[in-house]
Scaffold this motif. Structure first.
Motif, PDB file in Angstrom:
ATOM      1  N   LYS A 168     -11.855  27.555  -8.241  1.00 28.88           N
ATOM      2  CA  LYS A 168     -10.840  26.494  -8.289  1.00 28.88           C
ATOM      3  C   LYS A 168     -10.855  25.696  -6.988  1.00 28.88           C
ATOM      4  O   LYS A 168     -10.797  24.458  -7.017  1.00 28.88           O
ATOM      5  N   GLN A 169     -10.931  26.398  -5.868  1.00 30.28           N
ATOM      6  CA  GLN A 169     -10.971  25.724  -4.569  1.00 30.28           C
ATOM      7  C   GLN A 169     -12.240  24.873  -4.430  1.00 30.28           C
ATOM      8  O   GLN A 169     -12.201  23.775  -3.867  1.00 30.28           O
ATOM      9  N   GLU A 170     -13.344  25.399  -4.937  1.00 27.76           N
ATOM     10  CA  GLU A 170     -14.596  24.640  -4.890  1.00 27.76           C
ATOM     11  C   GLU A 170     -14.474  23.361  -5.701  1.00 27.76           C
ATOM     12  O   GLU A 170     -14.879  22.277  -5.248  1.00 27.76           O
ATOM     13  N   ALA A 171     -13.914  23.455  -6.895  1.00 22.59           N
ATOM     14  CA  ALA A 171     -13.743  22.271  -7.741  1.00 22.59           C
ATOM     15  C   ALA A 171     -12.819  21.261  -7.060  1.00 22.59           C
ATOM     16  O   ALA A 171     -13.092  20.044  -7.084  1.00 22.59           O
ATOM     17  N   LYS A 172     -11.770  21.769  -6.444  1.00 22.79           N
ATOM     18  CA  LYS A 172     -10.832  20.880  -5.754  1.00 22.79           C
ATOM     19  C   LYS A 172     -11.518  20.177  -4.585  1.00 22.79           C
ATOM     20  O   LYS A 172     -11.360  18.963  -4.398  1.00 22.79           O
ATOM     21  N   ALA A 173     -12.292  20.925  -3.795  1.00 23.66           N
ATOM     22  CA  ALA A 173     -12.998  20.344  -2.648  1.00 23.66           C
ATOM     23  C   ALA A 173     -14.015  19.299  -3.110  1.00 23.66           C
ATOM     24  O   ALA A 173     -14.142  18.226  -2.488  1.00 23.66           O
ATOM     25  N   LEU A 174     -14.724  19.599  -4.182  1.00 25.97           N
ATOM     26  CA  LEU A 174     -15.705  18.632  -4.699  1.00 25.97           C
ATOM     27  C   LEU A 174     -15.016  17.364  -5.192  1.00 25.97           C
ATOM     28  O   LEU A 174     -15.509  16.246  -4.955  1.00 25.97           O
ATOM     29  N   ALA A 218     -20.901  10.149  -3.708  1.00 27.47           N
ATOM     30  CA  ALA A 218     -20.596  10.284  -5.132  1.00 27.47           C
ATOM     31  C   ALA A 218     -20.976   9.041  -5.916  1.00 27.47           C
ATOM     32  O   ALA A 218     -21.350   9.126  -7.082  1.00 27.47           O
ATOM     33  N   GLY A 219     -20.910   7.892  -5.252  1.00 31.99           N
ATOM     34  CA  GLY A 219     -21.297   6.654  -5.926  1.00 31.99           C
ATOM     35  C   GLY A 219     -22.774   6.656  -6.289  1.00 31.99           C
ATOM     36  O   GLY A 219     -23.178   6.074  -7.301  1.00 31.99           O
ATOM     37  N   LEU A 220     -23.569   7.316  -5.476  1.00 29.48           N
ATOM     38  CA  LEU A 220     -25.004   7.381  -5.749  1.00 29.48           C
ATOM     39  C   LEU A 220     -25.349   8.465  -6.762  1.00 29.48           C
ATOM     40  O   LEU A 220     -26.290   8.328  -7.534  1.00 29.48           O
ATOM     41  N   PHE A 221     -24.592   9.566  -6.713  1.00 25.78           N
ATOM     42  CA  PHE A 221     -24.889  10.723  -7.576  1.00 25.78           C
ATOM     43  C   PHE A 221     -23.644  11.205  -8.325  1.00 25.78           C
ATOM     44  O   PHE A 221     -23.245  12.375  -8.208  1.00 25.78           O
ATOM     45  N   PRO A 222     -23.002  10.364  -9.091  1.00 25.15           N
ATOM     46  CA  PRO A 222     -21.756  10.782  -9.748  1.00 25.15           C
ATOM     47  C   PRO A 222     -21.977  11.926 -10.753  1.00 25.15           C
ATOM     48  O   PRO A 222     -21.135  12.823 -10.873  1.00 25.15           O
ATOM     49  N   GLU A 223     -23.103  11.913 -11.430  1.00 25.91           N
ATOM     50  CA  GLU A 223     -23.367  12.958 -12.425  1.00 25.91           C
ATOM     51  C   GLU A 223     -23.481  14.330 -11.764  1.00 25.91           C
ATOM     52  O   GLU A 223     -22.999  15.338 -12.290  1.00 25.91           O
ATOM     53  N   LEU A 224     -24.100  14.363 -10.591  1.00 25.91           N
ATOM     54  CA  LEU A 224     -24.244  15.609  -9.849  1.00 25.91           C
ATOM     55  C   LEU A 224     -22.865  16.181  -9.491  1.00 25.91           C
ATOM     56  O   LEU A 224     -22.609  17.375  -9.676  1.00 25.91           O
ATOM     57  N   TYR A 225     -21.980  15.335  -8.994  1.00 27.40           N
ATOM     58  CA  TYR A 225     -20.627  15.788  -8.652  1.00 27.40           C
ATOM     59  C   TYR A 225     -19.881  16.281  -9.892  1.00 27.40           C
ATOM     60  O   TYR A 225     -19.236  17.328  -9.869  1.00 27.40           O
ATOM     61  N   ALA A 257     -17.572  20.544 -13.035  1.00 21.57           N
ATOM     62  CA  ALA A 257     -17.470  21.192 -14.350  1.00 21.57           C
ATOM     63  C   ALA A 257     -17.942  22.644 -14.275  1.00 21.57           C
ATOM     64  O   ALA A 257     -17.330  23.537 -14.872  1.00 21.57           O
ATOM     65  N   GLY A 258     -19.012  22.890 -13.524  1.00 16.58           N
ATOM     66  CA  GLY A 258     -19.509  24.264 -13.363  1.00 16.58           C
ATOM     67  C   GLY A 258     -18.499  25.148 -12.660  1.00 16.58           C
ATOM     68  O   GLY A 258     -18.282  26.301 -13.047  1.00 16.58           O
ATOM     69  N   ALA A 259     -17.861  24.614 -11.630  1.00 16.92           N
ATOM     70  CA  ALA A 259     -16.849  25.395 -10.902  1.00 16.92           C
ATOM     71  C   ALA A 259     -15.656  25.696 -11.813  1.00 16.92           C
ATOM     72  O   ALA A 259     -15.138  26.821 -11.822  1.00 16.92           O
TER      73      ALA A 259
END
Length: 126
Positions: free
Chosen positions: A37-43, A54-61, A66-68
């Protein structure tokens, strides 16, 4: 001590260890869920931060968030399963403890009966 009493005493100890194991596992799963949960929040915070990649790699974020969240859900489900196992182990432990206490009372009663009989026999022999 009777054999039954000894076996029940050992079984109580094993049941308590099993219960402790499930409690420990549940705590571990809850810690894993919290970490995810903390990881998802930090991301998510980094995703929204100014100057983020994130603008360059939004899908990665999005995939990492989603994985977290998925790991969090999985860990919470495992924690719920362990909680059910804790409840079952507690019930079994209580049942075995009651049987052990009954066996101990019976053993003590028999010992007391034998002692009283020995005293009576000693008085008769005099």
């Amino acid at each position: 001590m009777t054999d039954r009493k000894n076996r029940l005493k050992k079984l109580v100890e094993v049941q308590e260890q099993l219960k402790a194991l499930h409690e420990t596992r549940r705590a571990g799963f809850l810690a894993e869920a919290n970490a995810a949960k903390q990881e998802a929040k930090a991301l998510a915070e980094r995703f929204d931060a100014e100057g983020s990649l994130a603008g360059l790699f939004p899908e990665l974020y999005h995939n990492r968030i989603a994985g977290a969240l998925r790991r969090q859900d999985e860990s919470l489900e495992k924690a719920r399963a362990e909680a059910a196992k804790v409840a079952a182990a507690t019930a079994r432990t209580n049942m075995v403890e009651r049987a052990y206490k009954a066996a101990r009372r019976d053993d003590e009663r028999r010992r007391g009966d034998r002692e009283r009989l020995e005293i009576i026999e000693q008085k008769r022999g005099r």
